[in-house]
Design a protein around this motif. Structure first.
Motif, PDB file in Angstrom:
ATOM      1  N   PRO A  19      29.191 -33.334  41.408  1.00 57.25           N
ATOM      2  CA  PRO A  19      28.463 -34.520  41.161  1.00 57.25           C
ATOM      3  C   PRO A  19      27.504 -34.826  42.014  1.00 57.25           C
ATOM      4  N   ARG A  20      26.254 -35.400  41.490  1.00 57.97           N
ATOM      5  CA  ARG A  20      25.344 -36.061  42.743  1.00 57.97           C
ATOM      6  C   ARG A  20      25.925 -37.496  43.127  1.00 57.97           C
ATOM      7  N   TYR A  21      26.613 -38.167  42.339  1.00 59.31           N
ATOM      8  CA  TYR A  21      27.047 -39.402  42.695  1.00 59.31           C
ATOM      9  C   TYR A  21      28.292 -39.523  41.858  1.00 59.31           C
ATOM     10  N   ALA A  22      29.290 -40.368  42.538  1.00 57.47           N
ATOM     11  CA  ALA A  22      30.579 -40.508  41.897  1.00 57.47           C
ATOM     12  C   ALA A  22      31.234 -41.723  42.573  1.00 57.47           C
ATOM     13  N   ASP A  23      31.609 -42.795  41.535  1.00 57.98           N
ATOM     14  CA  ASP A  23      32.534 -43.777  41.967  1.00 57.98           C
ATOM     15  C   ASP A  23      33.763 -43.940  40.792  1.00 57.98           C
ATOM     16  N   HIS A  24      34.302 -45.169  40.906  1.00 53.98           N
ATOM     17  CA  HIS A  24      35.241 -45.222  39.850  1.00 53.98           C
ATOM     18  C   HIS A  24      34.865 -45.836  38.375  1.00 53.98           C
ATOM     19  N   THR A  25      33.424 -45.782  38.482  1.00 50.91           N
ATOM     20  CA  THR A  25      32.900 -46.401  37.196  1.00 50.91           C
ATOM     21  C   THR A  25      32.024 -45.272  36.299  1.00 50.91           C
ATOM     22  N   LEU A  26      31.356 -44.252  37.133  1.00 55.93           N
ATOM     23  CA  LEU A  26      30.356 -43.431  36.722  1.00 55.93           C
ATOM     24  C   LEU A  26      30.261 -42.187  37.408  1.00 55.93           C
ATOM     25  N   LEU A  27      29.582 -41.104  36.735  1.00 47.81           N
ATOM     26  CA  LEU A  27      29.310 -39.844  37.623  1.00 47.81           C
ATOM     27  C   LEU A  27      27.746 -39.600  37.348  1.00 47.81           C
ATOM     28  N   VAL A  28      27.236 -38.989  38.262  1.00 48.11           N
ATOM     29  CA  VAL A  28      25.776 -38.402  37.971  1.00 48.11           C
ATOM     30  C   VAL A  28      25.867 -37.240  38.164  1.00 48.11           C
ATOM     31  N   LEU A  29      25.283 -36.156  37.122  1.00 48.43           N
ATOM     32  CA  LEU A  29      25.392 -34.764  37.225  1.00 48.43           C
ATOM     33  C   LEU A  29      23.949 -34.255  37.116  1.00 48.43           C
ATOM     34  N   ASP A  30      23.987 -33.114  37.574  1.00 43.88           N
ATOM     35  CA  ASP A  30      22.567 -32.283  37.476  1.00 43.88           C
ATOM     36  C   ASP A  30      22.997 -31.145  36.719  1.00 43.88           C
ATOM     37  N   LYS A  31      22.761 -30.987  35.341  1.00 42.03           N
ATOM     38  CA  LYS A  31      22.966 -29.900  34.359  1.00 42.03           C
ATOM     39  C   LYS A  31      22.200 -28.870  34.629  1.00 42.03           C
ATOM     40  N   PRO A  32      22.415 -27.838  34.499  1.00 45.81           N
ATOM     41  CA  PRO A  32      21.549 -26.466  34.888  1.00 45.81           C
ATOM     42  C   PRO A  32      21.189 -26.230  33.421  1.00 45.81           C
ATOM     43  N   SER A  33      20.026 -25.470  33.145  1.00 47.60           N
ATOM     44  CA  SER A  33      19.558 -24.897  31.950  1.00 47.60           C
ATOM     45  C   SER A  33      20.417 -23.950  31.413  1.00 47.60           C
ATOM     46  N   GLY A  34      20.734 -23.727  30.243  1.00 48.25           N
ATOM     47  CA  GLY A  34      21.694 -22.783  29.649  1.00 48.25           C
ATOM     48  C   GLY A  34      22.878 -23.087  29.278  1.00 48.25           C
ATOM     49  N   LEU A  35      23.373 -24.307  29.917  1.00 44.75           N
ATOM     50  CA  LEU A  35      24.605 -24.953  29.682  1.00 44.75           C
ATOM     51  C   LEU A  35      24.637 -26.025  28.709  1.00 44.75           C
ATOM     52  N   LEU A  36      25.427 -26.209  27.710  1.00 41.01           N
ATOM     53  CA  LEU A  36      25.668 -27.227  26.790  1.00 41.01           C
ATOM     54  C   LEU A  36      26.109 -28.389  27.387  1.00 41.01           C
ATOM     55  N   ALA A  37      25.361 -29.691  26.857  1.00 42.01           N
ATOM     56  CA  ALA A  37      25.927 -30.812  27.492  1.00 42.01           C
ATOM     57  C   ALA A  37      27.336 -31.089  27.029  1.00 42.01           C
ATOM     58  N   VAL A  38      27.591 -31.045  25.653  1.00 44.64           N
ATOM     59  CA  VAL A  38      28.794 -31.095  25.068  1.00 44.64           C
ATOM     60  C   VAL A  38      29.324 -30.091  24.164  1.00 44.64           C
ATOM     61  N   PRO A  39      30.566 -29.908  23.908  1.00 47.79           N
ATOM     62  CA  PRO A  39      30.957 -28.821  23.028  1.00 47.79           C
ATOM     63  C   PRO A  39      30.180 -28.638  21.676  1.00 47.79           C
ATOM     64  N   GLY A  40      29.902 -27.388  21.387  1.00 48.39           N
ATOM     65  CA  GLY A  40      29.204 -27.082  20.037  1.00 48.39           C
ATOM     66  C   GLY A  40      30.320 -26.493  19.031  1.00 48.39           C
ATOM     67  N   ARG A  41      29.900 -26.256  17.987  1.00 52.11           N
ATOM     68  CA  ARG A  41      30.540 -25.648  17.073  1.00 52.11           C
ATOM     69  C   ARG A  41      30.930 -24.190  17.285  1.00 52.11           C
ATOM     70  N   GLY A  42      32.337 -23.764  17.180  1.00 57.16           N
ATOM     71  CA  GLY A  42      32.745 -22.478  17.521  1.00 57.16           C
ATOM     72  C   GLY A  42      33.563 -22.272  18.684  1.00 57.16           C
ATOM     73  N   VAL A  43      34.411 -21.229  18.684  1.00 56.37           N
ATOM     74  CA  VAL A  43      35.120 -21.276  20.111  1.00 56.37           C
ATOM     75  C   VAL A  43      34.149 -20.682  21.269  1.00 56.37           C
ATOM     76  N   ASP A  44      33.258 -19.962  20.816  1.00 57.27           N
ATOM     77  CA  ASP A  44      32.128 -19.573  21.920  1.00 57.27           C
ATOM     78  C   ASP A  44      31.241 -20.782  22.375  1.00 57.27           C
ATOM     79  N   LYS A  45      31.394 -21.989  21.964  1.00 54.60           N
ATOM     80  CA  LYS A  45      30.454 -23.119  22.340  1.00 54.60           C
ATOM     81  C   LYS A  45      31.054 -24.093  22.997  1.00 54.60           C
ATOM     82  N   GLN A  46      32.526 -23.827  23.551  1.00 47.66           N
ATOM     83  CA  GLN A  46      33.138 -24.912  24.319  1.00 47.66           C
ATOM     84  C   GLN A  46      32.933 -25.113  25.681  1.00 47.66           C
ATOM     85  N   ASP A  47      32.417 -24.017  26.249  1.00 45.02           N
ATOM     86  CA  ASP A  47      32.068 -24.275  27.799  1.00 45.02           C
ATOM     87  C   ASP A  47      30.925 -25.190  27.745  1.00 45.02           C
TER      88      ASP A  47
END
Length: 226
Positions: A19-47
């Motif tokens: 995390p770029r920032y973390a407390d008990h209420t929220l997290l701020v992340l820096d997502k890299p290109s090429g990584l899904l934000a949330v799971p997709g359809r199919g077992v190959d898209k769970q990361d």
């Protein structure tokens, strides 16, 4: 204007997300290109970013998303109450998000400091997940933009973008409609523009909002890796 390759993004996508920032209420992340934000359809898209973060913070919940090809700042809530408050802030347009992109061609500086793209967007149902501009059936979609620089050859323009609305693929569709698709865009750019970058040159570099518990103003920045 600098336009550097971002080969390290692929390596970043294989590592843990700190995390770029973390407390008990929220997290701020820096997502890299090429990584899904949330799971997709199919077992190959769970990361995805959400799964990796939840492995360390089990109470982390999704509030908004970035396209897989887009890198940059995302916020996640910790717990349902924080998720509700942050979701309300996004719905009320009380969260300011700004992006850096490199587009094809010379994009002229707008008459004012910021230009406006006002083009309604709708799903292109026969070609999902693509989106198109449709002035009859589309949902209102508004993007602010300004020119940061043009490369020496005039073949590319570096721009800052602020989506006022939050439609899927909004920035990519709007710039394509202007005749200046984003370099490396595998969905909306022609092959020659896709080939000019090893990734989509779109990065969420700035995120500003009020803390949902304290009301304090929060501001985060992540320099574009290209």
């Amino acid at each position: 204007m600098k336009n550097h390759p971002a080969d390290h993004d692929a390596e970043s996508a294989c590592s843990a997300i700190e995390p770029r920032y973390a407390d008990h209420t929220l997290l701020v992340l820096d997502k890299p290109s090429g990584l899904l934000a949330v799971p997709g359809r199919g077992v190959d898209k769970q990361d995805c970013l959400a799964a990796r973060v939840q492995a360390r913070y089990p109470d982390a919940l999704v509030v908004h998303r970035l396209d897989m090809a887009t890198s940059g700042l995302m916020v996640m809530a910790r717990g349902a109450a924080a998720q509700r408050e942050l979701s309300k802030a996004f719905a009320a347009r009380a969260v300011t998000k700004r992006y850096i992109a490199v587009v094809a061609g010379r994009l002229d500086v707008p008459s004012e400091e910021w230009g406006i793209i006002d083009m309604p967007i709708v799903a292109d149902w026969p070609r999902r997940p693509l989106r198109i501009v449709d002035r009859i059936h589309g949902k209102p979609s508004l993007t602010r933009w300004r020119v940061l620089g043009v490369d020496e050859t005039g073949a590319g323009t570096r721009v800052e973008l602020e989506p006022v609305t939050g439609r899927s693929h909004q920035l990519r569709v709007h710039l394509r409609e202007l005749g200046h698709p984003i370099l490396g865009d595998a969905l909306y750019a022609p092959p020659d523009v896709q080939a000019r970058a090893g990734r989509l040159l779109l990065h969420a570099w700035s995120l500003r909002f009020a803390h949902p518990l304290t009301g304090d103003a929060l501001a985060f920045e992540s320099p574009a890796p290209f």
